[in-house]
Each structure stands twice: as structure tokens, then as C-alpha cells.
Motif scaffolding. Sequence first.
Motif, PDB file in Angstrom:
ATOM      1  N   ILE A 290      43.212  38.389  40.526  1.00 17.27           N
ATOM      2  CA  ILE A 290      41.812  38.791  40.744  1.00 17.27           C
ATOM      3  C   ILE A 290      41.494  38.881  42.234  1.00 17.27           C
ATOM      4  O   ILE A 290      41.828  37.979  42.999  1.00 17.27           O
TER       5      ILE A 290
ATOM      6  N   GLY B 107      32.787  38.059  33.328  1.00  9.83           N
ATOM      7  CA  GLY B 107      33.429  37.358  32.209  1.00  9.83           C
ATOM      8  C   GLY B 107      34.149  38.249  31.216  1.00  9.83           C
ATOM      9  O   GLY B 107      34.686  37.754  30.221  1.00  9.83           O
TER      10      GLY B 107
ATOM     11  N   ALA C  73      38.566  44.841  39.787  1.00  5.69           N
ATOM     12  CA  ALA C  73      38.830  43.635  40.584  1.00  5.69           C
ATOM     13  C   ALA C  73      40.171  42.988  40.245  1.00  5.69           C
ATOM     14  O   ALA C  73      40.540  41.994  40.854  1.00  5.69           O
ATOM     15  N   ILE C  74      40.877  43.519  39.232  1.00  2.00           N
ATOM     16  CA  ILE C  74      42.141  42.886  38.839  1.00  2.00           C
ATOM     17  C   ILE C  74      43.304  43.841  39.114  1.00  2.00           C
ATOM     18  O   ILE C  74      43.264  45.015  38.709  1.00  2.00           O
TER      19      ILE C  74
ATOM     20  N   TRP D 265      37.167  30.297  33.196  1.00  2.00           N
ATOM     21  CA  TRP D 265      36.335  29.732  34.255  1.00  2.00           C
ATOM     22  C   TRP D 265      36.884  28.365  34.652  1.00  2.00           C
ATOM     23  O   TRP D 265      37.290  27.578  33.796  1.00  2.00           O
TER      24      TRP D 265
END
Length: 376
Positions: A305, A314, A359-360, A329
Motif C-alpha cells: 500500500i 477499507g 494505492a496498491i 486495520w
Amino acid sequence: MYCESYEREEVFRALKRAVDLIGGAGSVFQRGEKVLLKPNVLAGSPPERCATTHPSVLMAAGKLFGEAGARLTYGDSPGFGKPAAQMKKAGLEDVAEELGIELADFDRGDTVSFEDSPFTRRFVLAKGVLDSDCLISLAKFKTHQLTRITGAVKNQFGCIPGLLKPEYHVTMADPLDFSRMLVALNLFLRPRLYILDAIHAMEGNGPRSGDPVKLNALLVSTDPVALDATGCRIVDLEPAFVPTMEPGEQWGLGGYDSEEIEIVGDPIERFFHRNFNVERKPVRSTSKKGALFWVKHLISARPVIDGDRCVRCGVCVDTCPVTPKAVDWAEGGRKNPPVYTYRRCIRCFCCQELCPERAIFVKTPLLGKAVFGRSG
Ligand code: SF4
Ligand code: SF4
């Protein structure tokens, strides 16, 4: 077929010419048959992101096959969220409304048996698929971290309704098994026509977070293996590196030998895009058999990430199919980006596939690079 843009008339002309060259719409279905158009909606991104089948392709197919007498519906099961909402985000719902075609039921499914299957003998398929007489696949050509590319063969994975899809990733965690399942699924469904939207494709961090690239190609075939292989050759990717090719040919879904594929329409050389950003190496088995499994697992490519891009939505945590979660989390909840526990991770890349913020990324640890070369 060459197609310079997503201007509706141009896409329609290209599709009509392509379909006419291989026998015309009348060779695909009989007038009055219920025909399901199956785009790739993934998780509903705007068309310009190039993660989904473009609305102009749905429009062209709807117009062409509707005029030829099909009773049309459309649908897909996204990786995340409800089908109707994702269709809207992808611009497909508006086009369907214009065409006057209804969204098929992709929320519920029924179990089907496939006794002669060379691999998977049971599938749960969306009711909208089972209710139709004929399936026409409207796939998108993109990079994919599990299977190198996603195209005609993989598009049918969306015929499995919502939350069941992650289960397939768990029970078939090895990408070679997953690919065999995809081939078996196509053998069961037998779409009568495959249309591959490669007018603007996606390279790099696909299938949702990569970069659009113009290939100007709208490809059509009754053979999904040949269609994907042709897409691969356009972007200079050895088709055999895509793990659906070998079982696809072996089990009679189609063929990827260039000598056996007849290209009609524009010559393939017109579309060549040699510097397309895709991993050019075979997909390896991640089977747990063998003493070196855990060593290979520790040094193989993994999702990572980028904390600066992560908005703590999430989606990755919700979609991770393993129990306990391999991305979750940490203490403090959503104050920080989720964290990975790699020993649990089966490398299905669902988190990377569905992250809405790009984002990954998939990265190989340094040791893995030393052992495997550029990527694991
Ligand atoms: S899906 Fe992407 S943006 Fe959302 S929490 Fe995960 S990494 Fe962050
Ligand atoms: S962390 Fe990502 S790649 Fe690993 S199992 Fe979960 S969804 Fe799949």
C-alpha cells in the motif's frame, strides 16, 4: 478492426464490419432469442479510466444485435458493490436506458453441474446468465496481476455473483488452477461471440489502477483463446505466458498458435504496441506442494500500500477473501492505512484489483528479484 476513438458511430461501424466479416449477427443467434451482453464492469470506474468496457461498445453491440432481432439484456457482477450502482458509475446504465435494455439479475445465483468438465464440476452462476439463450462477451483488454492480462476468457468470471467470487480465489489460490477454472467456466457457458475492447486498453498496474493506452483495436471472434492471444501479440506479450492459453487449447476452448489463427479485417501489424507495460514472463504455480513453498511464498511478488494515496476506505480489507484477513486495520483503526500479514496472503491480488484510489501496487521483495529476476 481499426477504431480510432470511442465516438459512437465509429465504434458501431467497426463492430458491424468485424461481425460481418465472420458471418454476421445472424450467424450468432436466431431472431427472438434472449441475448445477454456481458461487459466488464469490475467495480464501476468512469470510462476514461479504461478499467471497464466502454459504453460506446455496449451501445454498438446493443444497436447491432437489437436490429438483428435479439431480445437483449445486459449485466455483470462487479468485484465490489451492487451491479446496478457499478453499471451507473461506468456509464453503462445510461447507454442501456437509451437502448431500452434491462439489467439482468446478477444479484442472485443458482448452482449448476458440469459433469464433463475437465476441471471444475460445479458453478454458481447469476440468474441473469442462466435465464438467457445466448451470451455475448464484451470484454476489456487490460493488464492483470494474477493472469498477466484479462480479456475474453477472464470476462466470464463476472457471471459468478458477488460475494462468491472471492471464494474461488481461496479454493483456487494457485493462479494456474484459477486459470483452469476460467477455461472450464467458458466451456460451460460457451459464449457465442467474444468482443474485445482494446480501443483504449490498460497497461501497468491493471486491472483497475493502471494507465490507459490507445491500441485502436476492436477485436471480435468466436474463439476467446485466439482473441486473447491476438491481444497479446499486439502488445508483444508471449501468449503462452498467460495461464489460460494452455488449458484453453488443451481442452478445446480455442487455440493460440499464430499459424492457426486467421486474421480478417485490418492486419495485426497496424496495431503493434511494443512498449506496452506488462510483465513479460510466465505465471508460476503457487501450489503448496513442494518443500520450497514457504521460501517461494516469502520472496514472491506481493501487494503493497502507498500510504500517501490511501484514503482508508477499507475496500481492500472488505474484499480480502482469507480468514483471518491478510490485510486489516492495525491498532488505532482507520487512523492509518491497513497493514498486511503476508504469511496469510494467498496473492490473489483482489485488494490491488479493487482499491479505488490506485494505492496498491504489486512489488517483489529484493531477495525475490535476486532469485526470480525482475518479479516473482
Ligand atoms: S482500498 Fe486502497 S484506499 Fe482503500 S483502504 Fe485499501 S489501500 Fe487504502
Ligand atoms: S491481502 Fe490482498 S492479495 Fe493477499 S489474500 Fe488478501 S486480497 Fe488477496
